[in-house]
Scaffold this motif. Structure first.
Motif, PDB file in Angstrom:
ATOM      1  N   LEU A 101       0.836  -1.205   0.000  1.00 26.09           N
ATOM      2  CA  LEU A 101       0.000   0.000   0.000  1.00 26.09           C
ATOM      3  C   LEU A 101       0.870   1.254   0.000  1.00 26.09           C
ATOM      4  N   THR A 102       1.880   1.270   0.842  1.00 22.57           N
ATOM      5  CA  THR A 102       2.759   2.437   0.947  1.00 22.57           C
ATOM      6  C   THR A 102       3.433   2.735  -0.384  1.00 22.57           C
ATOM      7  N   VAL A 103       3.964   1.704  -1.027  1.00 21.52           N
ATOM      8  CA  VAL A 103       4.651   1.903  -2.307  1.00 21.52           C
ATOM      9  C   VAL A 103       3.663   2.339  -3.390  1.00 21.52           C
ATOM     10  N   ALA A 104       2.493   1.749  -3.417  1.00 21.94           N
ATOM     11  CA  ALA A 104       1.494   2.119  -4.427  1.00 21.94           C
ATOM     12  C   ALA A 104       1.029   3.563  -4.239  1.00 21.94           C
ATOM     13  N   VAL A 105       0.819   3.993  -2.994  1.00 24.83           N
ATOM     14  CA  VAL A 105       0.405   5.381  -2.739  1.00 24.83           C
ATOM     15  C   VAL A 105       1.511   6.347  -3.153  1.00 24.83           C
ATOM     16  N   CYS A 106       2.758   6.003  -2.841  1.00 26.98           N
ATOM     17  CA  CYS A 106       3.882   6.864  -3.264  1.00 26.98           C
ATOM     18  C   CYS A 106       3.941   6.962  -4.782  1.00 26.98           C
ATOM     19  N   GLY A 107       3.716   5.852  -5.461  1.00 28.30           N
ATOM     20  CA  GLY A 107       3.686   5.880  -6.921  1.00 28.30           C
ATOM     21  C   GLY A 107       2.547   6.733  -7.452  1.00 28.30           C
ATOM     22  N   ALA A 108       1.388   6.622  -6.831  1.00 34.90           N
ATOM     23  CA  ALA A 108       0.239   7.426  -7.255  1.00 34.90           C
ATOM     24  C   ALA A 108       0.488   8.917  -7.026  1.00 34.90           C
ATOM     25  N   LEU A 109       1.220   9.256  -5.976  1.00 32.98           N
ATOM     26  CA  LEU A 109       1.534  10.663  -5.708  1.00 32.98           C
ATOM     27  C   LEU A 109       2.494  11.234  -6.747  1.00 32.98           C
ATOM     28  N   LEU A 110       3.355  10.378  -7.295  1.00 34.66           N
ATOM     29  CA  LEU A 110       4.313  10.878  -8.279  1.00 34.66           C
ATOM     30  C   LEU A 110       3.647  11.303  -9.580  1.00 34.66           C
ATOM     31  N   LEU A 111       2.463  10.780  -9.874  1.00 36.12           N
ATOM     32  CA  LEU A 111       1.799  11.139 -11.131  1.00 36.12           C
ATOM     33  C   LEU A 111       1.408  12.627 -11.164  1.00 36.12           C
ATOM     34  N   PRO A 112       0.681  13.152 -10.167  1.00 34.98           N
ATOM     35  CA  PRO A 112       0.410  14.594 -10.208  1.00 34.98           C
ATOM     36  C   PRO A 112       1.657  15.439  -9.928  1.00 34.98           C
ATOM     37  N   LEU A 113       2.592  14.887  -9.145  1.00 33.17           N
ATOM     38  CA  LEU A 113       3.823  15.633  -8.885  1.00 33.17           C
ATOM     39  C   LEU A 113       4.645  15.813 -10.159  1.00 33.17           C
ATOM     40  N   ALA A 114       4.551  14.867 -11.075  1.00 36.50           N
ATOM     41  CA  ALA A 114       5.296  14.970 -12.329  1.00 36.50           C
ATOM     42  C   ALA A 114       4.900  16.218 -13.109  1.00 36.50           C
ATOM     43  N   SER A 115       3.611  16.523 -13.136  1.00 31.77           N
ATOM     44  CA  SER A 115       3.191  17.726 -13.855  1.00 31.77           C
ATOM     45  C   SER A 115       3.478  18.990 -13.052  1.00 31.77           C
ATOM     46  N   LEU A 116       3.316  18.912 -11.735  1.00 29.70           N
ATOM     47  CA  LEU A 116       3.607  20.086 -10.910  1.00 29.70           C
ATOM     48  C   LEU A 116       5.080  20.475 -10.973  1.00 29.70           C
ATOM     49  N   LEU A 117       5.957  19.464 -11.002  1.00 26.40           N
ATOM     50  CA  LEU A 117       7.394  19.717 -10.998  1.00 26.40           C
ATOM     51  C   LEU A 117       7.986  19.754 -12.402  1.00 26.40           C
ATOM     52  N   ASP A 118       7.145  19.498 -13.407  1.00 24.99           N
ATOM     53  CA  ASP A 118       7.566  19.468 -14.801  1.00 24.99           C
ATOM     54  C   ASP A 118       8.689  18.453 -15.016  1.00 24.99           C
ATOM     55  N   ARG A 119       8.480  17.257 -14.491  1.00 28.82           N
ATOM     56  CA  ARG A 119       9.433  16.142 -14.621  1.00 28.82           C
ATOM     57  C   ARG A 119       8.695  14.929 -15.160  1.00 28.82           C
ATOM     58  N   ARG A 120       8.743  14.734 -16.475  1.00 30.99           N
ATOM     59  CA  ARG A 120       8.014  13.631 -17.106  1.00 30.99           C
ATOM     60  C   ARG A 120       8.505  12.267 -16.657  1.00 30.99           C
ATOM     61  N   ALA A 121       9.773  12.157 -16.319  1.00 28.51           N
ATOM     62  CA  ALA A 121      10.331  10.862 -15.918  1.00 28.51           C
ATOM     63  C   ALA A 121       9.653  10.332 -14.662  1.00 28.51           C
ATOM     64  N   LEU A 122       9.085  11.217 -13.863  1.00 36.89           N
ATOM     65  CA  LEU A 122       8.398  10.777 -12.651  1.00 36.89           C
ATOM     66  C   LEU A 122       7.128   9.985 -12.968  1.00 36.89           C
ATOM     67  N   LEU A 123       6.569  10.176 -14.159  1.00 28.80           N
ATOM     68  CA  LEU A 123       5.399   9.387 -14.559  1.00 28.80           C
ATOM     69  C   LEU A 123       5.760   7.902 -14.631  1.00 28.80           C
ATOM     70  N   ALA A 124       6.895   7.606 -15.239  1.00 33.85           N
ATOM     71  CA  ALA A 124       7.326   6.206 -15.350  1.00 33.85           C
ATOM     72  C   ALA A 124       7.653   5.626 -13.983  1.00 33.85           C
ATOM     73  N   VAL A 125       8.295   6.409 -13.147  1.00 40.59           N
ATOM     74  CA  VAL A 125       8.638   5.936 -11.800  1.00 40.59           C
ATOM     75  C   VAL A 125       7.362   5.691 -10.994  1.00 40.59           C
ATOM     76  N   GLY A 126       6.409   6.608 -11.080  1.00 45.54           N
ATOM     77  CA  GLY A 126       5.140   6.446 -10.373  1.00 45.54           C
ATOM     78  C   GLY A 126       4.381   5.215 -10.839  1.00 45.54           C
ATOM     79  N   ALA A 127       4.323   5.029 -12.156  1.00 43.80           N
ATOM     80  CA  ALA A 127       3.647   3.844 -12.685  1.00 43.80           C
ATOM     81  C   ALA A 127       4.358   2.567 -12.248  1.00 43.80           C
ATOM     82  N   GLY A 128       5.680   2.589 -12.265  1.00 47.70           N
ATOM     83  CA  GLY A 128       6.446   1.429 -11.812  1.00 47.70           C
ATOM     84  C   GLY A 128       6.195   1.105 -10.350  1.00 47.70           C
ATOM     85  N   LEU A 129       6.125   2.137  -9.516  1.00 47.53           N
ATOM     86  CA  LEU A 129       5.858   1.912  -8.090  1.00 47.53           C
ATOM     87  C   LEU A 129       4.449   1.384  -7.858  1.00 47.53           C
TER      88      LEU A 129
END
Length: 185
Positions: A105-133
């Motif tokens: 659960l912890t890892v999945a929630v962290c991954g889900a948080l990276l998806l909106p953070l990717a657009s806020l921080l303008d870091r597309r690579a975080l989308l792949a990391v979030g999906a992977g998590l």
């Protein structure tokens, strides 16, 4: 009264990813037997410290743009919501006898948080990391439900999640480009 000076501390995103990788590695190494777990934990601490030192040494290009007040507020609120989801979810899982699902659960929630953070921080690579998590969390949940105890799922999810976050930190710190340059020589 004295005059207070307000200073903003800047932390590179790659250092935050390295620290998150270290936390995930800690979670994974805690599931291992004490002797092996200690050695694995020491290795993880060394990698985390090394990555954080490299991340803080990199120039402005690896740091990204500064966040304005509104985006900073949104990042902080996302992190608070994520931490709240993990805490409440962990308590509910323990109360219902499914504590083995806490690490996934912890890892999945962290991954889900990276998806909106990717657009806020303008870091597309975080989308792949979030999906992977998130995929790692789902796989860890299946493993947890099909095994006795938390050792397999917590160890697997923590160690693999740590490596995934460290790779993302190294990429953002520019270490992948450095490695390519050294290979070309």
């Amino acid at each position: 009264m004295g005059r207070y000076v307000r200073r903003q501390v800047e932390v590179p995103g790659s250092a935050v990813l390295a620290l998150a990788g270290g936390a995930a590695w800690l979670m994974g190494s805690a599931a291992l037997p004490s002797g092996t777990g200690t050695v694995v934990l020491a290795l993880g601490i060394a990698v985390t410290v090394w990555l954080m030192m490299r991340a803080t040494r990199t120039g402005g290009s690896a740091r990204g743009a500064r966040l304005d007040r509104e985006r900073r507020r949104r990042v902080i609120s996302l992190l608070v919501v994520g931490a709240g989801l993990v805490v409440v979810g962990s308590m509910l899982l323990r109360a219902t006898g499914r504590a083995e699902l806490t690490a996934p659960l912890t890892v999945a929630v962290c991954g889900a948080l990276l998806l909106p953070l990717a657009s806020l921080l303008d870091r597309r690579a975080l989308l792949a990391v979030g999906a992977g998590l998130m995929l790692l969390g789902a796989g860890g949940a299946v493993l947890a439900l099909n095994s006795a105890g938390t050792t397999e799922s917590q160890g697997f999810v923590g160690l693999v999640g740590g490596v995934l976050l460290w790779v993302a930190a190294a990429q953002q710190a520019g270490l992948a480009d450095e490695l390519r340059e050294r290979i070309r020589r």
